[in-house]
Design a protein around this motif. Structure first.
Motif, PDB file in Angstrom:
ATOM      1  N   SER A  14       3.677 -37.850  32.884  1.00 33.74           N
ATOM      2  CA  SER A  14       4.179 -36.596  32.315  1.00 33.74           C
ATOM      3  C   SER A  14       4.564 -35.624  33.428  1.00 33.74           C
ATOM      4  CB  SER A  14       3.128 -35.976  31.396  1.00 33.74           C
ATOM      5  OG  SER A  14       1.881 -35.877  32.060  1.00 33.74           O
ATOM      6  N   CYS A  15       3.705 -35.476  34.439  1.00 38.25           N
ATOM      7  CA  CYS A  15       4.028 -34.640  35.595  1.00 38.25           C
ATOM      8  C   CYS A  15       5.245 -35.193  36.327  1.00 38.25           C
ATOM      9  CB  CYS A  15       2.842 -34.566  36.541  1.00 38.25           C
ATOM     10  SG  CYS A  15       1.359 -33.829  35.855  1.00 38.25           S
ATOM     11  N   LEU A  16       5.264 -36.507  36.509  1.00 43.52           N
ATOM     12  CA  LEU A  16       6.378 -37.134  37.223  1.00 43.52           C
ATOM     13  C   LEU A  16       7.683 -36.987  36.446  1.00 43.52           C
ATOM     14  CD1 LEU A  16       4.623 -40.376  38.528  1.00 43.52           C
ATOM     15  CD2 LEU A  16       5.131 -38.287  39.805  1.00 43.52           C
ATOM     16  N   MET A  17       7.615 -37.024  35.118  1.00 49.65           N
ATOM     17  CA  MET A  17       8.803 -36.823  34.292  1.00 49.65           C
ATOM     18  C   MET A  17       9.374 -35.422  34.516  1.00 49.65           C
ATOM     19  SD  MET A  17       9.182 -37.330  30.152  1.00 49.65           S
ATOM     20  CE  MET A  17       7.807 -36.224  29.779  1.00 49.65           C
ATOM     21  N   HIS A  18       8.490 -34.429  34.607  1.00 52.76           N
ATOM     22  CA  HIS A  18       8.893 -33.055  34.880  1.00 52.76           C
ATOM     23  C   HIS A  18       9.597 -32.966  36.240  1.00 52.76           C
ATOM     24  CE1 HIS A  18       8.782 -28.719  34.873  1.00 52.76           C
ATOM     25  NE2 HIS A  18       7.932 -28.664  35.892  1.00 52.76           N
ATOM     26  N   LEU A  19       8.988 -33.571  37.262  1.00 48.45           N
ATOM     27  CA  LEU A  19       9.572 -33.536  38.603  1.00 48.45           C
ATOM     28  C   LEU A  19      10.865 -34.335  38.658  1.00 48.45           C
ATOM     29  CD1 LEU A  19       6.322 -33.954  40.745  1.00 48.45           C
ATOM     30  CD2 LEU A  19       7.521 -31.843  40.137  1.00 48.45           C
ATOM     31  N   GLU A  20      10.931 -35.423  37.908  1.00 47.59           N
ATOM     32  CA  GLU A  20      12.141 -36.246  37.875  1.00 47.59           C
ATOM     33  C   GLU A  20      13.318 -35.451  37.312  1.00 47.59           C
ATOM     34  OE1 GLU A  20      13.125 -40.779  36.596  1.00 47.59           O
ATOM     35  OE2 GLU A  20      12.280 -39.510  35.019  1.00 47.59           O
ATOM     36  N   GLY A  21      13.078 -34.659  36.279  1.00 46.38           N
ATOM     37  CA  GLY A  21      14.144 -33.848  35.709  1.00 46.38           C
ATOM     38  C   GLY A  21      14.715 -32.873  36.723  1.00 46.38           C
ATOM     39  N   ILE A  22      13.825 -32.263  37.517  1.00 42.18           N
ATOM     40  CA  ILE A  22      14.269 -31.322  38.550  1.00 42.18           C
ATOM     41  C   ILE A  22      15.048 -32.048  39.634  1.00 42.18           C
ATOM     42  CG2 ILE A  22      13.431 -29.764  40.366  1.00 42.18           C
ATOM     43  CD1 ILE A  22      11.082 -29.133  38.390  1.00 42.18           C
ATOM     44  N   LEU A  23      14.556 -33.200  40.077  1.00 46.30           N
ATOM     45  CA  LEU A  23      15.251 -33.983  41.109  1.00 46.30           C
ATOM     46  C   LEU A  23      16.656 -34.375  40.647  1.00 46.30           C
ATOM     47  CD1 LEU A  23      12.273 -36.258  42.207  1.00 46.30           C
ATOM     48  CD2 LEU A  23      13.448 -34.604  43.686  1.00 46.30           C
ATOM     49  N   LYS A  24      16.772 -34.799  39.402  1.00 43.78           N
ATOM     50  CA  LYS A  24      18.084 -35.213  38.886  1.00 43.78           C
ATOM     51  C   LYS A  24      19.046 -34.033  38.812  1.00 43.78           C
ATOM     52  CE  LYS A  24      16.814 -39.370  36.313  1.00 43.78           C
ATOM     53  NZ  LYS A  24      16.740 -40.031  34.987  1.00 43.78           N
ATOM     54  N   ARG A  25      18.548 -32.877  38.390  1.00 43.86           N
ATOM     55  CA  ARG A  25      19.406 -31.696  38.327  1.00 43.86           C
ATOM     56  C   ARG A  25      19.857 -31.242  39.713  1.00 43.86           C
ATOM     57  NH1 ARG A  25      16.208 -31.724  34.004  1.00 43.86           N
ATOM     58  NH2 ARG A  25      17.007 -30.954  32.006  1.00 43.86           N
ATOM     59  N   GLN A  26      19.019 -31.509  40.714  1.00 41.41           N
ATOM     60  CA  GLN A  26      19.375 -31.181  42.091  1.00 41.41           C
ATOM     61  C   GLN A  26      20.210 -32.287  42.744  1.00 41.41           C
ATOM     62  OE1 GLN A  26      15.636 -30.333  44.066  1.00 41.41           O
ATOM     63  NE2 GLN A  26      15.438 -28.319  43.087  1.00 41.41           N
ATOM     64  N   LYS A  27      20.460 -33.350  41.972  1.00 44.93           N
ATOM     65  CA  LYS A  27      21.213 -34.514  42.468  1.00 44.93           C
ATOM     66  C   LYS A  27      20.567 -35.098  43.730  1.00 44.93           C
ATOM     67  CE  LYS A  27      25.545 -32.781  40.497  1.00 44.93           C
ATOM     68  NZ  LYS A  27      25.227 -33.408  39.202  1.00 44.93           N
TER      69      LYS A  27
END
Length: 241
Positions: A214-227
């Motif tokens: 769940s934490c990693l999913m949150h961080l993954e969303g941010i990483l993807k938005r930052q490309k």
């Protein structure tokens, strides 16, 4: 040893490879793993939102599904902590289940007492210590305490060939996910997540790992938005690599 695999909803729906890696890892370690097929949500989202009084059907089904096993193991610290703190119903069975439910890394270190792993993952990895695991399950020491440091997750990662664990400025800072907090306080949640991602990026991580998808999913969303090219991976996937 008869072990039941408890797979949280979001892993079942979005990251099934984490459940598969957990199963394969336990089987490599000669554990007899069973998967109760009627398992559903443990009730944590409702309880986190102030509706714990509506979770009894979840509790009853959990007790029905997971009674009779030597251990219940899950690749999620937050769901395990919810069961340990909030599972009620048939109190004899509930108490037995609460005492036998483990997050994956604590099961590997405390019960199986794993000393070596046949795994290779040749990358620079940043370890995110989730709040539920660290402060609830005591999987790692809290940095604000004047006490000897330890991390069960880190000790397991050091057994994996090729892993280069990076240092972080604030290694036990919250990522901001917080279950339903990320919905009710999305701006604060997003800023906390961006700060957590920045710490990993500044230290050259190829992957961010942890015990809570769940934490990693949150961080993954941010990483993807930052490309960003940095990826997230559950610790079970590394230990099984």
């Amino acid at each position: 040893m008869k072990v039941a695999l408890f797979v949280p909803c979001y892993i079942d729906q979005f990251y099934p490879q984490v459940a598969i890696a957990t199963l394969e890892l336990l089987e490599k370690l000669k554990v007899s793993v069973h998967f109760p097929e009627r398992q559903t949500c443990c009730g944590q989202p409702m309880a986190n939102s102030g509706f714990e009084h509506l979770t009894q059907p979840c509790n009853d089904l959990f007790i029905e599904n997971f009674s009779g096993y030597d251990y219940i193991v899950s690749p999620s610290g937050s769901c395990v902590l919810h069961i340990k703190d909030h599972l009620h119903g048939n109190e004899t069975e509930a108490a037995a289940i609460r005492s036998r439910t483990y997050e994956l890394t604590e099961f590997l270190t405390d019960v199986l007492q794993v000393k070596q792993l046949d795994a290779t993952f040749s990358h620079k990895v940043g370890l995110h210590q989730s709040c539920h695991g660290q402060r609830g399950l005591k999987i790692a020491q809290m940095s604000e305490l004047v006490a000897p440091g330890f991390s069960k997750s880190e000790s397991l990662l050091k057994m994996v060939r090729g892993v280069e664990l990076i240092s972080l400025n604030r290694k036990d800072e919250c990522c901001g996910f917080g279950g339903t907090f990320c919905v009710s306080e999305e701006a604060v949640s997003a800023k906390m997540g961006k700060d957590r991602v920045t710490d990993h990026l500044q230290h050259g991580a190829d992957y961010i790992t942890g015990s809570d998808m769940s934490c990693l999913m949150h961080l993954e969303g941010i990483l993807k938005r930052q490309k960003s090219a940095v990826k997230v991976v559950h610790i079970a996937e590394i230990l099984n690599a």
